[in-house]
Design a protein around this motif. Structure first.
Motif, PDB file in Angstrom:
ATOM      1  N   PRO A   1      21.349  48.082 -44.835  1.00  0.00           N
ATOM      2  CA  PRO A   1      20.901  49.030 -45.856  1.00  0.00           C
ATOM      3  C   PRO A   1      19.739  48.424 -46.658  1.00  0.00           C
ATOM      4  CG  PRO A   1      23.287  48.915 -45.810  1.00  0.00           C
ATOM      5  CD  PRO A   1      22.789  47.819 -44.922  1.00  0.00           C
ATOM      6  N   ARG A   2      18.946  49.276 -47.256  1.00  0.00           N
ATOM      7  CA  ARG A   2      17.695  48.840 -47.888  1.00  0.00           C
ATOM      8  C   ARG A   2      17.912  47.751 -48.942  1.00  0.00           C
ATOM      9  NH1 ARG A   2      14.341  51.409 -52.083  1.00  0.00           N
ATOM     10  NH2 ARG A   2      12.145  50.864 -51.708  1.00  0.00           N
ATOM     11  N   THR A   3      18.859  47.949 -49.848  1.00  0.00           N
ATOM     12  CA  THR A   3      19.071  46.955 -50.893  1.00  0.00           C
ATOM     13  C   THR A   3      19.707  45.683 -50.328  1.00  0.00           C
ATOM     14  OG1 THR A   3      21.148  48.079 -51.463  1.00  0.00           O
ATOM     15  CG2 THR A   3      19.213  48.603 -52.782  1.00  0.00           C
ATOM     16  N   THR A   4      20.566  45.836 -49.333  1.00  0.00           N
ATOM     17  CA  THR A   4      21.174  44.671 -48.694  1.00  0.00           C
ATOM     18  C   THR A   4      20.114  43.841 -47.984  1.00  0.00           C
ATOM     19  OG1 THR A   4      23.184  45.985 -48.350  1.00  0.00           O
ATOM     20  CG2 THR A   4      22.997  43.939 -47.111  1.00  0.00           C
ATOM     21  N   ARG A   5      19.162  44.526 -47.362  1.00  0.00           N
ATOM     22  CA  ARG A   5      18.047  43.825 -46.704  1.00  0.00           C
ATOM     23  C   ARG A   5      17.184  43.093 -47.730  1.00  0.00           C
ATOM     24  NH1 ARG A   5      16.202  47.931 -44.208  1.00  0.00           N
ATOM     25  NH2 ARG A   5      14.354  48.412 -45.435  1.00  0.00           N
ATOM     26  N   ALA A   6      16.945  43.721 -48.880  1.00  0.00           N
ATOM     27  CA  ALA A   6      16.135  43.079 -49.920  1.00  0.00           C
ATOM     28  C   ALA A   6      16.834  41.833 -50.455  1.00  0.00           C
ATOM     29  CB  ALA A   6      15.864  44.060 -51.054  1.00  0.00           C
ATOM     30  N   TYR A   7      18.151  41.903 -50.606  1.00  0.00           N
ATOM     31  CA  TYR A   7      18.898  40.726 -51.080  1.00  0.00           C
ATOM     32  C   TYR A   7      18.809  39.601 -50.053  1.00  0.00           C
ATOM     33  CZ  TYR A   7      22.606  38.017 -53.310  1.00  0.00           C
ATOM     34  OH  TYR A   7      23.310  37.017 -53.938  1.00  0.00           O
ATOM     35  N   GLY A   8      18.957  39.944 -48.774  1.00  0.00           N
ATOM     36  CA  GLY A   8      18.830  38.935 -47.739  1.00  0.00           C
ATOM     37  C   GLY A   8      17.442  38.322 -47.707  1.00  0.00           C
TER      38      GLY A   8
END
Length: 266
Positions: free
Chosen positions: A230-237
């Motif tokens: 997901p977009r926010t999960t990708r940004a955190y990674g």
């Protein structure tokens, strides 16, 4: 009181219950291991509703994904009204509310946090801020009635990150270079090295999927199982990939894969 009589016991975040519910589930052994009296609960007719990032053995599991768009807009609108903002006042406001929901991928916690920003920022400014995924991670709300990990998206994802194994955290960071869906084979080609290879990478991918960090999705154009962050999960990674000093190398590997790799999952 639960429908049909008896009580309803709500257990939150069972993935962090140590050797109890996360390992044994909601059967008698799991409840007892978590410090609950399974026999008494059964005698009282008490039903147990548990939340967890992972499926729990011995229970009926219901996967909760993002909301449908109309429900997402309605949720965002209800919470916006608490801050004196009517997101349905004009056609432009309705379009902006839809944009906010799309940028947050209709995730309930993200929508509630976004609505909380409207006491100090306008709806157009909020929508513009969320175009950058980093702006999504920065969403916060001060509410003493909710756990600290639910007061910002970064804290919520940080909670999930802490519960991952070292290999899962490393793979999460490296998978952030995929801007779209990918297969297990693609994850191998881009993310594997001497630190993460073979069975370790496969186990880490399965673990991230089981914990809903990585989502599976159908691809009508190609067979096999496809995954996405997901977009926010990708940004955190991506933030972690930068901290690890691996961003240039793995973005380069992903670019090479996207330009020349065979996308057949087999």
């Amino acid at each position: 009181e639960a429908a049909g009589g008896g009580g309803l016991l709500i257990l939150e975040s069972c993935e962090s219950a140590g050797d109890g519910l996360d390992a044994d589930g909601l059967d008698a052994a799991g409840l007892d291991a978590a410090g609950l009296d399974a026999a008494k609960l059964a005698a009282d007719g008490t039903r147990v509703l548990a939340t967890s990032r992972c499926p729990l053995p011995g229970s009926i599991n219901l996967h909760l994904g993002p909301l449908d768009r109309p429900d997402a807009v309605a949720l965002f609108g209800r919470h916006a009204q608490r801050h004196g903002v009517d997101v349905a006042a004009t056609d432009r406001d309705r379009a902006l509310a839809d944009d906010v929901c799309a940028l947050l991928e209709d995730e309930p916690l993200a929508l509630v946090l976004a609505a909380a920003q409207l006491h100090r920022t306008s709806l157009p400014a909020l929508a513009a801020r969320l175009i950058d995924a980093g702006g999504c991670l920065a969403l916060t709300a001060e509410d003493a009635a909710v756990p600290p990990r639910h007061r910002s998206l970064r804290s919520s994802l940080g909670w999930s990150h802490q519960l991952c194994t070292a290999d899962e955290r490393l793979l999460w960071a490296r998978l952030s270079v995929f801007s779209d869906a990918f297969t297990a084979a693609a994850a191998w080609r881009v993310c594997a090295d001497e630190r993460l290879r073979g069975a370790a990478l496969t186990t880490a991918l399965e673990g991230l999927h089981r914990q809903s960090v990585v989502q599976s999705q159908a691809n009508g154009r190609r067979p096999g199982t496809w995954y996405r962050l997901p977009r926010t999960t990708r940004a955190y990674g991506a933030e972690w990939l930068l901290r690890l000093g691996e961003e240039p190398a793995f973005r380069s590997r992903c670019l090479e894969w996207s330009m020349g790799a065979d996308l057949d999952p087999d």
